[in-house]
Design an enzyme around this catalytic site. Structure first.
Site, PDB file in Angstrom:
ATOM      1  N   TYR A  16      -6.234 -21.544  -0.183  1.00 39.07           N
ATOM      2  CA  TYR A  16      -5.957 -20.612   0.911  1.00 39.07           C
ATOM      3  C   TYR A  16      -7.250 -20.134   1.568  1.00 39.07           C
ATOM      4  O   TYR A  16      -7.382 -20.158   2.794  1.00 39.07           O
ATOM      5  CB  TYR A  16      -5.170 -19.408   0.400  1.00 39.07           C
TER       6      TYR A  16
ATOM      7  N   SER B 205      -8.357 -14.647   8.124  1.00 44.38           N
ATOM      8  CA  SER B 205      -8.261 -13.672   7.042  1.00 44.38           C
ATOM      9  C   SER B 205      -9.677 -13.263   6.656  1.00 44.38           C
ATOM     10  O   SER B 205     -10.636 -13.996   6.905  1.00 44.38           O
ATOM     11  CB  SER B 205      -7.559 -14.309   5.838  1.00 44.38           C
TER      12      SER B 205
END
Length: 259
Positions: A152, A139
């Site tokens: 995360y 990401s």
């Protein structure tokens, strides 16, 4: 003999779009997710449209031994994996002192442990054959710490670092590992992460899962090590290396805060 792609988190979003792309290239598929009815629909659709074979595994990949169990089953069925797509993952939004530890532990297991174990198991076979490609979905969150998204962001930083390192180890063995780094995308991710009210997902110009998947597939086939989707995402990712980390963290917090 047909090539076979194993794709985790294949029931929706980027994983589903990657499954469609591989099917369109004539590749057989091994699809893994928890949603049995959805996977069965996908299997029927892709087998009828592209005349390929689709193997389904209904599994919670946050379980510690999940990767080994899948590997054992594919090996027993003589299914050779030529493309490994570690796409499954989820996030959790909120202040770290207020978020749920059990959910975070599942996130760590899925985003990091299972991804790493899948990579080790299938990569060893690829090395013996002298060919293969792996895509690990990271990401743009991997490039900076993420207040209100702390765990995360940390897991995706791990995915990026791990992928770059192992890719370096195996490039001379006929194998490439690509870390795909999408930014905010139109998928069900924000629903699962409870992020619908955050500024980053309020944009009306978010790319679709199909756009990101097409970019990721092309990048993997070219053997790119790090594939950042979107020009602005690329600029922001690399500019974070030039700006003091304290400032980057403050800016990230503002972007992730609720609108």
């Amino acid at each position: 003999m047909k090539n076979t792609a194993l794709i985790t988190g294949a029931s929706n979003g980027i994983g589903l779009e990657l499954a469609k792309i591989h099917a369109s290239k004539g590749h057989d598929l091994v699809l893994i997710a928890r949603n049995k009815s959805k996977l069965e629909e996908i299997k029927k659709e892709l087998e009828e449209q592209y005349k390929i074979s689709v193997y389904l595994f209904i599994k919670d990949l946050s379980e510690i031994n999940a990767a080994q169990e899948i590997y054992n089953e594919t090996t027993e069925q003589n299914i050779q994996i030529d493309y490994l797509i570690n796409n499954a993952g989820f996030g959790d939004y909120g202040m770290f002192t207020e978020t749920d530890w059990n959910k975070e532990l599942q996130m760590i297991n899925l985003n990091m442990t299972t991804l790493t174990h899948f990579t080790k198991l299938y990569l060893q076979d690829m090395v013996l054959r002298g060919r293969g490609k792996i895509m690990n979905v990271a990401s743009t969150a991997a490039f900076q710490s993420g207040p209100t998204f702390a765990v995360y962001s940390a897991t995706k930083a791990y995915v990026l670092s791990f992928s770059e390192a192992v890719n370096n180890e195996v490039r001379n063995k006929g194998i490439t590992i690509t870390a795909l780094c999408p930014g905010a995308t139109k998928t069900g991710f924000q629903d699962a992460a409870a992020m619908n009210d955050s500024k980053i997902f309020k944009s009306k110009n978010l790319p679709s899962a199909k756009e990101v998947a097409e970019f990721g597939y092309a990048s993997m086939m070219k053997g790119k090590t790090v594939a950042i989707h979107g020009i602005m995402n690329s600029v922001l990712a690399f500019s974070s290396r030039l700006i003091p980390r304290a400032i980057v963290v403050k800016v990230t917090r503002k972007v992730l805060d609720k609108a």
